[in-house]
Design a protein around this motif. Structure first.
Motif, PDB file in Angstrom:
ATOM      1  N   ALA A 242       0.820  -1.210   0.000  1.00  0.00           N
ATOM      2  CA  ALA A 242       0.000   0.000   0.000  1.00  0.00           C
ATOM      3  C   ALA A 242       0.850   1.255   0.000  1.00  0.00           C
ATOM      4  CB  ALA A 242      -0.931  -0.004   1.218  1.00  0.00           C
ATOM      5  N   ALA A 243       2.038   1.204   0.579  1.00  0.00           N
ATOM      6  CA  ALA A 243       2.899   2.388   0.649  1.00  0.00           C
ATOM      7  C   ALA A 243       3.479   2.754  -0.705  1.00  0.00           C
ATOM      8  CB  ALA A 243       4.023   2.150   1.655  1.00  0.00           C
ATOM      9  N   ARG A 244       3.624   1.788  -1.601  1.00  0.00           N
ATOM     10  CA  ARG A 244       4.241   2.089  -2.900  1.00  0.00           C
ATOM     11  C   ARG A 244       3.227   2.193  -4.033  1.00  0.00           C
ATOM     12  NH1 ARG A 244       6.747  -3.148  -5.752  1.00  0.00           N
ATOM     13  NH2 ARG A 244       7.957  -1.485  -6.709  1.00  0.00           N
ATOM     14  N   ALA A 245       1.955   1.885  -3.749  1.00  0.00           N
ATOM     15  CA  ALA A 245       0.951   1.847  -4.809  1.00  0.00           C
ATOM     16  C   ALA A 245       0.029   3.054  -4.756  1.00  0.00           C
ATOM     17  CB  ALA A 245       0.127   0.569  -4.708  1.00  0.00           C
ATOM     18  N   THR A 246      -0.415   3.491  -5.932  1.00  0.00           N
ATOM     19  CA  THR A 246      -1.507   4.458  -6.062  1.00  0.00           C
ATOM     20  C   THR A 246      -2.747   3.664  -6.432  1.00  0.00           C
ATOM     21  OG1 THR A 246       0.037   6.139  -6.868  1.00  0.00           O
ATOM     22  CG2 THR A 246      -2.313   6.520  -7.234  1.00  0.00           C
ATOM     23  N   VAL A 247      -3.775   3.721  -5.596  1.00  0.00           N
ATOM     24  CA  VAL A 247      -4.959   2.885  -5.775  1.00  0.00           C
ATOM     25  C   VAL A 247      -6.139   3.750  -6.188  1.00  0.00           C
ATOM     26  CG1 VAL A 247      -6.493   1.203  -4.692  1.00  0.00           C
ATOM     27  CG2 VAL A 247      -4.077   1.298  -4.023  1.00  0.00           C
ATOM     28  N   VAL A 248      -6.814   3.358  -7.274  1.00  0.00           N
ATOM     29  CA  VAL A 248      -8.009   4.048  -7.765  1.00  0.00           C
ATOM     30  C   VAL A 248      -9.194   3.108  -7.579  1.00  0.00           C
ATOM     31  CG1 VAL A 248      -9.119   5.153  -9.729  1.00  0.00           C
ATOM     32  CG2 VAL A 248      -6.641   5.332  -9.442  1.00  0.00           C
ATOM     33  N   VAL A 249     -10.257   3.595  -6.930  1.00  0.00           N
ATOM     34  CA  VAL A 249     -11.368   2.730  -6.523  1.00  0.00           C
ATOM     35  C   VAL A 249     -12.690   3.275  -7.049  1.00  0.00           C
ATOM     36  CG1 VAL A 249     -12.639   1.777  -4.568  1.00  0.00           C
ATOM     37  CG2 VAL A 249     -10.152   2.041  -4.422  1.00  0.00           C
ATOM     38  N   ALA A 250     -13.496   2.386  -7.618  1.00  0.00           N
ATOM     39  CA  ALA A 250     -14.912   2.666  -7.905  1.00  0.00           C
ATOM     40  C   ALA A 250     -15.678   1.414  -7.518  1.00  0.00           C
ATOM     41  CB  ALA A 250     -15.127   3.009  -9.367  1.00  0.00           C
ATOM     42  N   THR A 251     -16.496   1.486  -6.492  1.00  0.00           N
ATOM     43  CA  THR A 251     -17.193   0.309  -5.990  1.00  0.00           C
ATOM     44  C   THR A 251     -18.406  -0.017  -6.861  1.00  0.00           C
ATOM     45  OG1 THR A 251     -18.372   1.749  -4.430  1.00  0.00           O
ATOM     46  CG2 THR A 251     -16.414   0.620  -3.629  1.00  0.00           C
ATOM     47  N   SER A 252     -18.958  -1.194  -6.627  1.00  0.00           N
ATOM     48  CA  SER A 252     -20.019  -1.708  -7.495  1.00  0.00           C
ATOM     49  C   SER A 252     -21.303  -0.892  -7.427  1.00  0.00           C
ATOM     50  CB  SER A 252     -20.316  -3.166  -7.131  1.00  0.00           C
ATOM     51  OG  SER A 252     -20.721  -3.277  -5.776  1.00  0.00           O
ATOM     52  N   ASP A 253     -21.498  -0.111  -6.347  1.00  0.00           N
ATOM     53  CA  ASP A 253     -22.721   0.665  -6.218  1.00  0.00           C
ATOM     54  C   ASP A 253     -22.660   1.995  -6.961  1.00  0.00           C
ATOM     55  OD1 ASP A 253     -20.770   1.233  -3.981  1.00  0.00           O
ATOM     56  OD2 ASP A 253     -22.131   2.935  -3.729  1.00  0.00           O
ATOM     57  N   GLU A 254     -21.502   2.372  -7.460  1.00  0.00           N
ATOM     58  CA  GLU A 254     -21.365   3.661  -8.133  1.00  0.00           C
ATOM     59  C   GLU A 254     -21.881   3.577  -9.564  1.00  0.00           C
ATOM     60  OE1 GLU A 254     -17.884   6.103  -7.265  1.00  0.00           O
ATOM     61  OE2 GLU A 254     -17.070   4.422  -6.136  1.00  0.00           O
ATOM     62  N   PRO A 255     -22.265   4.715 -10.153  1.00  0.00           N
ATOM     63  CA  PRO A 255     -22.792   4.700 -11.524  1.00  0.00           C
ATOM     64  C   PRO A 255     -21.817   4.079 -12.506  1.00  0.00           C
ATOM     65  CG  PRO A 255     -23.188   6.826 -10.494  1.00  0.00           C
ATOM     66  CD  PRO A 255     -22.288   6.070  -9.564  1.00  0.00           C
ATOM     67  N   ALA A 256     -22.373   3.533 -13.585  1.00  0.00           N
ATOM     68  CA  ALA A 256     -21.550   2.846 -14.591  1.00  0.00           C
ATOM     69  C   ALA A 256     -20.469   3.764 -15.147  1.00  0.00           C
ATOM     70  CB  ALA A 256     -22.444   2.332 -15.717  1.00  0.00           C
ATOM     71  N   LEU A 257     -20.795   5.043 -15.321  1.00  0.00           N
ATOM     72  CA  LEU A 257     -19.830   5.971 -15.900  1.00  0.00           C
ATOM     73  C   LEU A 257     -18.620   6.157 -14.978  1.00  0.00           C
ATOM     74  CD1 LEU A 257     -19.670   7.477 -18.536  1.00  0.00           C
ATOM     75  CD2 LEU A 257     -20.647   9.477 -17.429  1.00  0.00           C
ATOM     76  N   LEU A 258     -18.847   6.144 -13.673  1.00  0.00           N
ATOM     77  CA  LEU A 258     -17.733   6.273 -12.739  1.00  0.00           C
ATOM     78  C   LEU A 258     -16.886   5.006 -12.732  1.00  0.00           C
ATOM     79  CD1 LEU A 258     -19.202   8.194  -9.675  1.00  0.00           C
ATOM     80  CD2 LEU A 258     -17.595   9.009 -11.397  1.00  0.00           C
ATOM     81  N   ARG A 259     -17.513   3.850 -12.895  1.00  0.00           N
ATOM     82  CA  ARG A 259     -16.731   2.612 -12.979  1.00  0.00           C
ATOM     83  C   ARG A 259     -15.854   2.604 -14.229  1.00  0.00           C
ATOM     84  NH1 ARG A 259     -21.165  -1.277 -13.149  1.00  0.00           N
ATOM     85  NH2 ARG A 259     -22.662   0.307 -12.491  1.00  0.00           N
ATOM     86  N   LEU A 260     -16.388   3.131 -15.312  1.00  0.00           N
ATOM     87  CA  LEU A 260     -15.566   3.278 -16.521  1.00  0.00           C
ATOM     88  C   LEU A 260     -14.419   4.248 -16.278  1.00  0.00           C
ATOM     89  CD1 LEU A 260     -18.125   3.545 -19.474  1.00  0.00           C
ATOM     90  CD2 LEU A 260     -16.598   1.655 -18.957  1.00  0.00           C
ATOM     91  N   ARG A 261     -14.730   5.368 -15.629  1.00  0.00           N
ATOM     92  CA  ARG A 261     -13.718   6.399 -15.392  1.00  0.00           C
ATOM     93  C   ARG A 261     -12.617   5.906 -14.460  1.00  0.00           C
ATOM     94  NH1 ARG A 261     -13.089   9.711 -19.361  1.00  0.00           N
ATOM     95  NH2 ARG A 261     -15.063  10.561 -20.109  1.00  0.00           N
ATOM     96  N   ALA A 262     -12.945   4.993 -13.549  1.00  0.00           N
ATOM     97  CA  ALA A 262     -11.921   4.469 -12.650  1.00  0.00           C
ATOM     98  C   ALA A 262     -10.828   3.753 -13.440  1.00  0.00           C
ATOM     99  CB  ALA A 262     -12.548   3.524 -11.624  1.00  0.00           C
ATOM    100  N   ALA A 263     -11.228   2.956 -14.418  1.00  0.00           N
ATOM    101  CA  ALA A 263     -10.234   2.263 -15.248  1.00  0.00           C
ATOM    102  C   ALA A 263      -9.403   3.262 -16.042  1.00  0.00           C
ATOM    103  CB  ALA A 263     -10.932   1.280 -16.185  1.00  0.00           C
ATOM    104  N   MET A 264     -10.061   4.298 -16.566  1.00  0.00           N
ATOM    105  CA  MET A 264      -9.341   5.295 -17.363  1.00  0.00           C
ATOM    106  C   MET A 264      -8.429   6.154 -16.490  1.00  0.00           C
ATOM    107  SD  MET A 264     -12.489   6.426 -19.844  1.00  0.00           S
ATOM    108  CE  MET A 264     -13.412   5.189 -20.778  1.00  0.00           C
ATOM    109  N   THR A 265      -8.882   6.466 -15.276  1.00  0.00           N
ATOM    110  CA  THR A 265      -8.057   7.264 -14.362  1.00  0.00           C
ATOM    111  C   THR A 265      -6.806   6.495 -13.961  1.00  0.00           C
ATOM    112  OG1 THR A 265      -9.942   8.514 -13.514  1.00  0.00           O
ATOM    113  CG2 THR A 265      -8.004   8.382 -12.111  1.00  0.00           C
ATOM    114  N   ALA A 266      -6.961   5.216 -13.616  1.00  0.00           N
ATOM    115  CA  ALA A 266      -5.796   4.404 -13.260  1.00  0.00           C
ATOM    116  C   ALA A 266      -4.820   4.317 -14.430  1.00  0.00           C
ATOM    117  CB  ALA A 266      -6.246   3.006 -12.835  1.00  0.00           C
TER     118      ALA A 266
END
Length: 445
Positions: free
Chosen positions: A222-246
């Motif tokens: 966890a100390a060396r990683a940058t973690v981007v999270v979008a949980t299953s309850d979030e809108p589909a567009l945010l789940r897509l954006r999580a992959a693009m942001t990472a």
């Protein structure tokens, strides 16, 4: 507007721009809401444009950002980057005048971000000098990419020897549910010899996010990683954006000449989110309900990783195999794009063999590019021994195998405990590639 520039902004500033800076002809109204999408007239927009929806109901409500997903006969169709609560027909909508931006700093390591790059770990705002970059980015010119010639040590013996990964290679981790994908990702994040690590959790169960961070990644990972999270309850567009942001954060690291490891869980949930967006935009469902845009979005996302003009992005994507069927559409399509695949075995998980890598079903397409002839010969010998064991497994288990029938099987039986001991590895153990090759030579000596 806040530093993130998307979801938090000053209402007085918004009202000022609505009344004075934005001409009436550029403001429109919501005309209908259907399922996940909202529709508006009176404004012009292009696919991907960002709009703000000003909710009249609920005094003090912040405006809601929404992104254009379709334009049809004077009507703009949008997906909100948030819930639809409080929206009503007649609400005002105005163009943001920009597309989504991402804020990055040199001190992203160790932080947990949401789908739009905002900290959610309770550690305060991002430290260091901040830069704002577009979330979307074009795929690199293929003639500007470097060639993959150097191996990347991932710290897992079974991968570094039998499935060697090059710097800039893209590999899929194919598995059903509950066979050790998260455990393997944690091992890779801790053991990889990379300059930066980015982890994307797309559509993850909210309960498992903290468990992954604390148990699978551990304090060191966890100390060396940058973690981007979008949980299953979030809108589909945010789940897509999580992959693009990472992916965009990994590109930003690579632009500085760094070797980056990108781990994404999972590509299947990204495809499911794109299916929701496609259906909302009016696309027809095709095979297993997936829309045509799904099979267009996957290569656009995957091709952004790999060797870059500067630096490299080595990417490993988990793919949830429905019903353990390796021919289902997303699995088959992803395998055709990626540079190799690692198959996790449910049978090995039931037997307590971890990591549960089925080395005979897995392959690295770039092994010959990153290994010496001597290493390839050693790995080939190990594969032959494992294949001999697998072919005679039924006979061996019922005691019907007669020694001397197959010399290769006889040798494999003599070395069986050492072979399986080599392939098994505790999740908190990191074994560099050089050490893995040395131990394999000892096993086969």
């Amino acid at each position: 507007m806040s530093a993130s520039g998307v979801l938090s902004w000053d209402r007085a500033d918004l009202a000022h721009r609505l009344e004075r800076a934005v001409p009436y002809r550029r403001a429109g109204q919501l005309t209908r809401m259907s399922g996940l999408e909202v529709c508006a007239r009176g404004v012009e927009g292009a696919i991907g444009d960002l709009f703000w929806v000003h909710r009249r109901r609920g005094e003090g409500s912040d405006p809601l950002p929404a992104e254009v997903i379709a334009v049809n006969d004077g009507e703009v169709r949008l997906l909100p980057l948030g819930g639809l609560d409080g929206l009503a027909v007649g609400d005002w909508i105005e163009p943001a005048g920009t597309r989504l931006k991402l804020e990055v700093t040199p001190q992203l390591a160790g932080r947990v971000l949401d789908a739009l790059g905002r900290p959610i770990d309770g550690k305060g705002p991002l430290a260091g000098r901040r830069s704002r970059i577009d979330i979307d980015r074009a795929v690199p010119n293929p003639m500007e990419r470097q060639r993959i010639t150097e191996p990347l040590s991932l710290g897992v013996r079974a991968i570094d020897t039998l499935l060697p990964c090059g710097r800039g290679q893209r590999i899929g981790i194919f598995a059903g549910s509950g066979v050790g994908k998260s455990t393997l990702l944690g091992m890779l994040a801790r053991g990889a010899n990379a300059d930066a690590v980015v982890v994307g959790l797309v559509g993850e169960r909210g309960r498992e996010v903290r468990e992954f961070l604390e148990d699978d990644l551990g304090a060191e990972g966890a100390a060396r990683a940058t973690v981007v999270v979008a949980t299953s309850d979030e809108p589909a567009l945010l789940r897509l954006r999580a992959a693009m942001t990472a992916t965009r954060i990994a590109e930003w690291y690579a632009d500085q000449g760094l070797d980056v490891l990108l781990l994404m869980d999972s590509l299947t949930r990204f495809a499911m989110a794109q299916r929701e967006v496609g259906l909302a935009a009016g696309e027809p469902p095709t095979v297993r309900g997936y829309t045509p845009s799904v099979f267009n979005a996957l290569p656009k996302l995957l091709e952004r990783t790999g060797p870059q003009p500067r630096g490299t992005i080595t990417a490993l994507y988990t793919v949830l195999v429905e019903g353990d069927d390796l021919t289902e559409p997303i699995t088959d399509h992803a395998r055709s794009i990626l540079d190799g695949h690692i198959v996790l075995s449910r049978r090995m998980a039931a037997a307590g063999h971890y990591p549960t890598i089925d080395t005979l079903e897995s392959v690295s397409r770039l092994a010959t590019k990153v290994c010496t002839p001597e290493q390839l010969a050693i790995a080939s010998r190990l594969r032959r021994l494992l294949a001999a064991l697998e072919e005679s497994r039924d006979l061996i288990e019922i005691g019907a195998y007669v020694p001397g029938t197959n010399p290769l099987t006889d040798e494999a039986l003599v070395r069986k405990d050492k072979l399986l001991g080599f392939l098994q590895q505790p999740r908190d153990e990191v074994c560099p590639a050089d050490e893995a090759w040395r131990r394999l030579e000892e096993v086969l000596r």
